[in-house]
Scaffold this motif. Structure first.
Motif, PDB file in Angstrom:
ATOM      1  N   ASN A  96       5.920   0.411  -3.283  1.00 35.64           N
ATOM      2  CA  ASN A  96       6.223   1.110  -2.041  1.00 35.64           C
ATOM      3  C   ASN A  96       5.864   2.587  -2.093  1.00 35.64           C
ATOM      4  N   SER A  97       5.692   3.104  -3.288  1.00 33.73           N
ATOM      5  CA  SER A  97       5.349   4.525  -3.390  1.00 33.73           C
ATOM      6  C   SER A  97       3.849   4.766  -3.198  1.00 33.73           C
ATOM      7  N   ILE A  98       3.068   3.679  -3.140  1.00 30.82           N
ATOM      8  CA  ILE A  98       1.618   3.812  -2.954  1.00 30.82           C
ATOM      9  C   ILE A  98       1.277   3.343  -1.545  1.00 30.82           C
ATOM     10  N   PRO A  99       0.562   4.163  -0.772  1.00 29.01           N
ATOM     11  CA  PRO A  99       0.220   3.711   0.585  1.00 29.01           C
ATOM     12  C   PRO A  99      -0.594   2.416   0.529  1.00 29.01           C
ATOM     13  N   PHE A 100      -0.448   1.584   1.542  1.00 26.52           N
ATOM     14  CA  PHE A 100      -1.216   0.335   1.592  1.00 26.52           C
ATOM     15  C   PHE A 100      -1.777   0.223   2.997  1.00 26.52           C
ATOM     16  N   SER A 101      -2.849   0.949   3.233  1.00 26.62           N
ATOM     17  CA  SER A 101      -3.384   1.040   4.588  1.00 26.62           C
ATOM     18  C   SER A 101      -4.842   1.467   4.510  1.00 26.62           C
ATOM     19  N   PRO A 106      -9.500   6.672   1.451  1.00 25.97           N
ATOM     20  CA  PRO A 106     -10.041   7.781   0.644  1.00 25.97           C
ATOM     21  C   PRO A 106      -9.030   8.279  -0.398  1.00 25.97           C
ATOM     22  N   TYR A 107      -7.778   8.419   0.016  1.00 20.48           N
ATOM     23  CA  TYR A 107      -6.735   8.837  -0.921  1.00 20.48           C
ATOM     24  C   TYR A 107      -6.573   7.800  -2.046  1.00 20.48           C
ATOM     25  N   LEU A 108      -6.577   6.515  -1.662  1.00 22.05           N
ATOM     26  CA  LEU A 108      -6.369   5.450  -2.651  1.00 22.05           C
ATOM     27  C   LEU A 108      -7.497   5.400  -3.682  1.00 22.05           C
ATOM     28  N   LEU A 109      -8.730   5.635  -3.212  1.00 21.28           N
ATOM     29  CA  LEU A 109      -9.859   5.605  -4.148  1.00 21.28           C
ATOM     30  C   LEU A 109      -9.714   6.731  -5.172  1.00 21.28           C
ATOM     31  N   GLU A 110      -9.241   7.853  -4.702  1.00 16.45           N
ATOM     32  CA  GLU A 110      -9.009   8.973  -5.610  1.00 16.45           C
ATOM     33  C   GLU A 110      -7.865   8.632  -6.575  1.00 16.45           C
ATOM     34  N   PHE A 111      -6.810   8.070  -6.019  1.00 12.59           N
ATOM     35  CA  PHE A 111      -5.633   7.706  -6.802  1.00 12.59           C
ATOM     36  C   PHE A 111      -6.007   6.758  -7.940  1.00 12.59           C
ATOM     37  N   LYS A 125     -11.246  -2.202   0.310  1.00 11.81           N
ATOM     38  CA  LYS A 125     -11.424  -2.107   1.751  1.00 11.81           C
ATOM     39  C   LYS A 125     -11.290  -3.497   2.381  1.00 11.81           C
ATOM     40  N   TYR A 126     -11.911  -4.478   1.730  1.00  9.58           N
ATOM     41  CA  TYR A 126     -11.848  -5.863   2.203  1.00  9.58           C
ATOM     42  C   TYR A 126     -10.387  -6.323   2.298  1.00  9.58           C
ATOM     43  N   THR A 127      -9.651  -6.095   1.223  1.00  7.92           N
ATOM     44  CA  THR A 127      -8.266  -6.570   1.177  1.00  7.92           C
ATOM     45  C   THR A 127      -7.414  -5.876   2.238  1.00  7.92           C
ATOM     46  N   LEU A 128      -7.557  -4.571   2.347  1.00  5.45           N
ATOM     47  CA  LEU A 128      -6.763  -3.847   3.343  1.00  5.45           C
ATOM     48  C   LEU A 128      -7.097  -4.325   4.756  1.00  5.45           C
ATOM     49  N   THR A 129      -8.378  -4.569   4.991  1.00  4.80           N
ATOM     50  CA  THR A 129      -8.789  -5.029   6.317  1.00  4.80           C
ATOM     51  C   THR A 129      -8.196  -6.399   6.616  1.00  4.80           C
ATOM     52  N   GLN A 130      -8.289  -7.313   5.636  1.00  2.00           N
ATOM     53  CA  GLN A 130      -7.718  -8.651   5.831  1.00  2.00           C
ATOM     54  C   GLN A 130      -6.216  -8.562   6.096  1.00  2.00           C
ATOM     55  N   CYS A 131      -5.562  -7.665   5.370  1.00  2.00           N
ATOM     56  CA  CYS A 131      -4.117  -7.544   5.504  1.00  2.00           C
ATOM     57  C   CYS A 131      -3.722  -6.954   6.850  1.00  2.00           C
ATOM     58  N   GLU A 132      -4.644  -6.226   7.472  1.00  2.00           N
ATOM     59  CA  GLU A 132      -4.325  -5.592   8.748  1.00  2.00           C
ATOM     60  C   GLU A 132      -4.731  -6.435   9.953  1.00  2.00           C
ATOM     61  N   LEU A 133      -5.411  -7.570   9.717  1.00  2.00           N
ATOM     62  CA  LEU A 133      -5.792  -8.429  10.844  1.00  2.00           C
ATOM     63  C   LEU A 133      -4.540  -8.945  11.539  1.00  2.00           C
ATOM     64  N   LYS A 137      -2.527 -17.212  16.521  1.00  2.00           N
ATOM     65  CA  LYS A 137      -1.444 -17.787  17.308  1.00  2.00           C
ATOM     66  C   LYS A 137      -0.666 -18.774  16.419  1.00  2.00           C
ATOM     67  N   GLY A 138       0.638 -18.655  16.387  1.00  2.00           N
ATOM     68  CA  GLY A 138       1.448 -19.575  15.587  1.00  2.00           C
ATOM     69  C   GLY A 138       1.491 -19.244  14.117  1.00  2.00           C
ATOM     70  N   GLU A 139       0.878 -18.128  13.743  1.00  2.00           N
ATOM     71  CA  GLU A 139       0.834 -17.758  12.333  1.00  2.00           C
ATOM     72  C   GLU A 139       1.718 -16.542  12.076  1.00  2.00           C
ATOM     73  N   THR A 140       2.394 -16.539  10.938  1.00  2.00           N
ATOM     74  CA  THR A 140       3.130 -15.374  10.493  1.00  2.00           C
ATOM     75  C   THR A 140       2.497 -14.969   9.182  1.00  2.00           C
ATOM     76  N   LYS A 141       2.074 -13.746   9.054  1.00  2.00           N
ATOM     77  CA  LYS A 141       1.414 -13.348   7.820  1.00  2.00           C
ATOM     78  C   LYS A 141       1.984 -12.048   7.278  1.00  2.00           C
ATOM     79  N   PHE A 142       1.758 -11.854   5.998  1.00  2.00           N
ATOM     80  CA  PHE A 142       2.305 -10.677   5.337  1.00  2.00           C
ATOM     81  C   PHE A 142       1.565 -10.490   4.023  1.00  2.00           C
ATOM     82  N   CYS A 143       1.170  -9.267   3.715  1.00  2.00           N
ATOM     83  CA  CYS A 143       0.584  -9.025   2.402  1.00  2.00           C
ATOM     84  C   CYS A 143       1.664  -8.467   1.492  1.00  2.00           C
ATOM     85  N   ALA A 144       1.971  -9.217   0.458  1.00  2.00           N
ATOM     86  CA  ALA A 144       3.037  -8.826  -0.466  1.00  2.00           C
ATOM     87  C   ALA A 144       2.435  -8.014  -1.603  1.00  2.00           C
TER      88      ALA A 144
END
Ligand SMILES: *[C@@H]1O[C@H](CO)[C@@H](O)[C@H](O)[C@H]1NC(C)=O
Length: 285
Positions: A96-101, A106-111, A125-133, A137-144
């Motif tokens: 939780n202390s690391i942004p996930f967005s 740019p910050y994460l790449l530096e980190f 970038k791929y993972t963050l994009t998938q997680c933000e889709l 319909k009828g789906e509940t999703k969450f990136c843990a």
């Protein structure tokens, strides 16, 4: 140890397997694998991957429900991932202390000290994009990003009163070095697992363990399948059959592999070794 574990022993197991990985010093980002086909198993088409027509061997995980017979031989891609070099699960506080967005990329790449043009940057970038889709319909999703958040999501789906357990794919014998794509033969009658609801969690390429978890209201069947490969390796695999594919994107990898059209047949797939399926635990009568 069987592949069916109670949620409690699973917790222990995951902690042991994944946190031991902390020993590895370098931060790695696992390469995109059949995760890509899977995180999308439910209709999202994923950009460039879907545009080219060549068949990626790691997409060779799909089959139809009528293939689930003793003695049936299927070409399947199972890659063994060494837990000691896989990204480890972070404790929730640390995650939780690391942004996930993607806006923080740019910050994460530096980190994580990755250059902008690296494979790692592309994977993140791929993972963050998938997680933000948006969910379908009828789906509940969450990136843990932690085990605790994965458990919370699963509890939210099943309700606090329900016990749950987990199904995974395991190598029973030592995974031999060899082609991850080979013909596997079904050894026993596949066992259907009670799964009125299921939460599937697919591991995503990221510097620490991230699971793309989702739950769908559509009908799915879950099986445990004993397989043996041509090179003698034994695999106890978890397999999911999606009974209704009519809403899926017609470009979905499974339709290409199976040469079928959306809605014409249930689509089944084996779970890669580092994926998890959570199901309610059916208490003995
Ligand atoms: C699996 O077996 C079939 C039939 O014998 C063969 O044509 C195919 O090349 C094999 N596939 C793999 C991945 O070895």
């Amino acid at each position: 140890m069987g592949s069916l574990l109670s949620s409690r022993s699973f917790t222990l197991c995951v902690l042991l397997v994944l946190m031991f990985a902390q020993k590895s010093t370098s931060r790695k980002v696992v390469t995109k694998d059949n995760q890509q086909a899977l995180a999308n198993t439910d209709g999202h088409s994923s950009s460039s991957h879907m545009m080219n027509n060549h068949m990626d061997p790691s997409e060779q995980i799909f089959f139809t429900i009528s293939d689930l017979k003793i003695g049936k031989s299927l070409p399947i891609y199972f890659s063994y991932k060494d837990p000691s070099t896989s990204p480890h699960l972070l404790p929730r506080d640390e995650a939780n202390s690391i942004p996930f967005s993607s806006s923080e990329l740019p910050y994460l790449l530096e980190f994580f000290s990755f250059s902008k043009d690296s494979h790692q940057a592309e994977a993140m970038k791929y993972t963050l994009t998938q997680c933000e889709l948006q969910p379908l319909k009828g789906e509940t999703k969450f990136c843990a990003t932690s085990l605790e958040s994965m458990l919370d999501f699963t509890r939210g789906v099943f309700g606090l009163e329900t016990n749950f357990k987990i199904l995974t794919t395991n190598f029973i014998t030592n995974p031999l070095i060899g082609n991850p794509l080979q013909n596997y033969t079904i050894l026993k009658l596949p066992e259907e697992i009670y799964a009125p609801k299921m939460v599937a969690c697919h591991s995503m390429p990221y510097p620490y363990a991230v699971f793309y978890c989702h739950y769908q209201e559509s009908e799915n069947k879950l099986f445990q399948v004993s397989l043996t490969g041509e090179n003698g390796v034994r695999v106890e695999a978890a397999a999911v059959c999606h009974m209704d594919t009519s809403q899926w994107n017609r470009d979905h990898a499974s339709f290409r592999v199976l040469k079928i059209k959306p809605g014409t047949s249930p689509v089944c797939h084996f779970l890669p070794v580092d994926n998890l399926v959570w199901v309610p635990d059916q208490l003995p009568a």
